[in-house]
Design an enzyme around this catalytic site. Structure first.
Site, mmCIF file in Angstrom:
data_model
loop_
_atom_site.group_PDB
_atom_site.id
_atom_site.type_symbol
_atom_site.label_atom_id
_atom_site.label_comp_id
_atom_site.label_asym_id
_atom_site.label_seq_id
_atom_site.Cartn_x
_atom_site.Cartn_y
_atom_site.Cartn_z
ATOM 1 N N ASP A 1 1.975 4.503 1.841
ATOM 2 C CA ASP A 1 1.831 5.191 3.083
ATOM 3 C C ASP A 1 1.739 6.815 2.768
ATOM 4 O O ASP A 1 2.608 7.489 2.125
ATOM 5 C CB ASP A 1 3.095 5.006 3.825
ATOM 6 N N ASP B 1 0.851 -1.340 0.070
ATOM 7 C CA ASP B 1 -0.006 -0.088 -0.075
ATOM 8 C C ASP B 1 0.679 1.197 -0.042
ATOM 9 O O ASP B 1 2.169 1.141 0.288
ATOM 10 C CB ASP B 1 -1.026 0.090 1.126
#
EC number: 2.7.7.19
Length: 470
Positions: free
Chosen positions: A194, A192
Site C-alpha cells: 500500500d 500487495d
C-alpha cells in the site's frame, strides 16, 4: 496549413493529415516532436532490464518485447478517430517524458542501504491484542466478496519492483499497511504494498505500459469516485495488481514517517489510529471474523511500537477514552465530548455526510479548514471551541440510542489523527486510547448506521482501447 506542422503530422501519422486531423492535432505538435525524437532502442533496453530484474518468470522473448513496443509507438498510423489519437498522444507523451526517471532508474545500481535494527517482538503484547480483537469480533460474516480480495498473479512481481521503487523515490512515495508492518515485524504477512505518493497517475500509467510490454496483456487503470484521489491497476481478468492514493506535496510533508531499510513508512502511531477507525466499518469487522490471527499480529505490532515510543504503561487505565459521542440520527451528526483532554477544542461535531460538513463550513464563513486528503479522509475545521470533521465509515450502535464502543474508539482515533497531523502532543490521549483496548466485554451490534453514499462515475485509462475518461 503550416507546412512544418503538416510535415510533422505526416511523419507521425504515416499519412497526409486530413483537414480535421491537422486542426485538431496542430496544438499537440510539441508533444508529437518529443514522441518522434524519443530513442526507442534505449527505451526497449530499459524494458528488457526491468523484465530481467522484476519479471524474470514471465515467458516473453526480447524480440516479442521489441515488437510490442514498436507496435504501440506506431499505433496512431492505423487510427483515424480524433479522440483515440488524442489518447494515444497523451499516453505516449507520459511514457517518453517520465518512464526513465520513474521506472527506468530502477535498473541502475541504487544507493547503499543501511539495514534498520528496528524490529519489534510482540510476544508480551499479543495476548492483549488477542483479547481486544475477541471483544470486537461481533460481526456476522456475509457472503459478499470485496474487490480487494481478487488478487492478480502479478502481485509478487510488482511487489519486488515496489520495494526498489520505495527506496529510490522515498521523497515522494511512502508505504503503509501490512508491508510496512512486515518491515517492523517479519511475522506480519502481506499481500500487495500500500502506497501514498505525489505522482500516482504517472507512476501507474508507466507501470501499466511496463506490464503490457513484458506480458503482452492489457491492464486497466481505474479511478474510483468514492475514494479520494485513489487509482487501482487491474489485469485483464479484473484482478487487483496495485493501488495508490495520490496526495499533495504539502500533505506528504506533514505525515510523520519512520525510515526502515531506506523506505519511509507512515508512522505506526498514525497507522494504529487508522486501524481503530477501520474497525467501525462493518465489512472490516467481517474480515476480523474470517481471519482474527492476521489482524492480531498487525494490531500487536502497532501497539508494541507505540508502547515503546511513547512509554505507555498497559494497565487498563483509560480515563476519558474512548471519548463518548451522541448521535442525532436525523441530522447524521455526532456530538463528541473532548473536554477531558487539553485540546484546543472542547467538543467535536462528527458529520456522517461530507456534503453537510462542506455546507456548514461555508455557512460558518471560515477559511482555515485543513484537508489531509485520504490520510484522514476528511477536512477539519476549528471554529470557536468546536472541531468540525467528517467520518467516512459506518457507525455501530449497541442499542437504539447508544454508540458502540468500537465506533467511539474509531471517532476518538479520528480526532487524534488531527492532533498528530497538526503536530500536537498526543501522549496522554494516545495512552488512554490504547489502554481502552483492555478488559472489554463483547457487546453485540444492534444497528449499523450506513456510511455516506458517494456518487460519480469511474474514470478509466485503457491503453489497449485508447480510452481515457475522468
Amino acid at each position: 496549413m503550416n507546412a512544418r506542422i503538416a510535415d510533422l503530422l505526416y511523419n507521425y501519422l504515416g499519412r497526409p493529415p486530413s483537414l480535421s486531423e491537422y486542426h485538431m492535432l496542430k496544438l499537440q505538435h510539441r508533444n508529437i516532436q518529443k514522441i518522434i525524437a524519443f530513442n526507442k532502442d534505449i527505451f526497449i533496453s530499459l524494458i528488457k532490464k526491468n523484465k530481467k530484474k522484476f519479471f524474470s518468470d514471465i515467458d516473453l522473448t526480447s524480440s516479442e518485447i521489441k515488437t510490442s513496443v514498436l507496435s504501440y509507438f506506431s499505433k496512431q498510423r492505423d487510427t483515424y478517430s480524433i479522440g483515440k489519437l488524442y489518447t494515444i498522444i497523451e499516453l505516449q507523451t507520459i511514457l517518453v517524458s517520465t518512464y526513465t526517471d520513474v521506472l527506468g532508474v530502477l535498473t541502475l545500481k541504487g544507493p547503499d542501504m543501511f539495514p534498520s535494527s528496528t524490529r519489534y517482538d510482540i510476544k508480551s503484547i499479543k495476548q492483549i491484542a488477542t483479547s481486544a480483537l475477541h471483544a470486537m469480533n461481533v460481526a456476522v460474516i456475509s457472503d459478499k466478496v470485496m474487490g480487494r480480495h481478487n488478487v492478480s498473479p502479478l502481485v509478487s512481481n510488482v511487489n519486488a519492483l515496489m520495494e526498489e521503487y520505495l527506496r529510490r523515490h522515498n521523497k515522494n512515495c511512502i508505504c503503509y499497511g501490512s508491508y510496512s508492518l512486515y518491515l517492523l515485524n517479519p511475522e506480519v504477512k502481506y499481500g500487495d504494498i500500500d502506497i501514498l505518493q505525489t505522482n500516482s497517475r504517472t507512476f501507474l500509467i508507466d507501470l501499466a505500459f511496463l506490464i503490457k510490454f513484458i506480458t503482452g496483456s492489457n491492464v486497466v487503470l481505474l479511478k474510483v469516485p468514492y475514494l479520494k484521489n485513489y487509482m487501482v491497476l487491474k489485469d485483464k481478468d479484473d484482478n487487483h495488481i496495485i493501488d495508490s492514493f495520490n496526495i499533495r506535496q504539502e500533505t506528504m510533508q506533514v505525515i510523520p514517517k519512520v525510515l526502515i531499510d531506506n523506505i519511509y513508512i507512515v508512522d505506526p502511531a498514525l497507522q494504529l489510529m487508522s486501524m481503530f477507525k477501520m474497525f467501525s466499518q462493518i465489512d472490516r469487522l467481517e474480515d476480523l471474523a474470517r481471519n482474527p490471527e492476521k489482524l492480531t499480529v498487525r494490531l500487536a505490532t502497532l501497539m508494541e511500537y507505540v508502547r515503546v515510543k511513547y512509554g505507555i504503561i498497559l494497565n487498563g487505565e483509560s480515563n476519558h477514552m474512548p471519548m463518548k459521542g451522541v448521535l442525532d440520527k436525523d441530522k447524521r451528526i455526532i456530538d463528541v465530548d473532548t473536554s477531558g483532554y487539553n485540546f484546543s477544542f472542547k467538543k467535536c461535531y462528527v458529520y456522517l455526510d461530507e456534503s453537510s460538513l462542506s455546507s456548514d463550513i461555508l455557512d460558518l464563513n471560515a477559511d482555515d479548514a485543513v484537508d489531509f486528503e485520504n490520510v484522514s479522509n476528511s477536512a477539519y475545521l476549528i471554529n470557536g471551541d468546536v472541531l468540525y470533521t467528517y467520518f467516512s465509515n459506518t457507525i455501530l450502535l449497541s442499542d437504539p440510542d447508544t454508540i458502540h464502543e468500537i465506533s467511539n474508539k474509531a471517532m476518538s482515533a479520528h480526532i487524534l489523527i488531527y492532533q498528530i497531523l497538526t503536530g500536537n502532543d498526543i501522549r496522554q490521549p494516545l495512552s488512554d486510547l490504547v489502554n481502552s483496548l483492555m478488559y472489554n466485554e463483547k457487546v453485540l451490534i444492534h444497528e449499523v448506521i450506513p456510511r455516506d453514499k458517494k456518487t460519480g462515475k469511474h474514470g478509466i485509462v485503457d491503453i489497449e482501447k485508447d480510452i481515457i475518461t475522468h
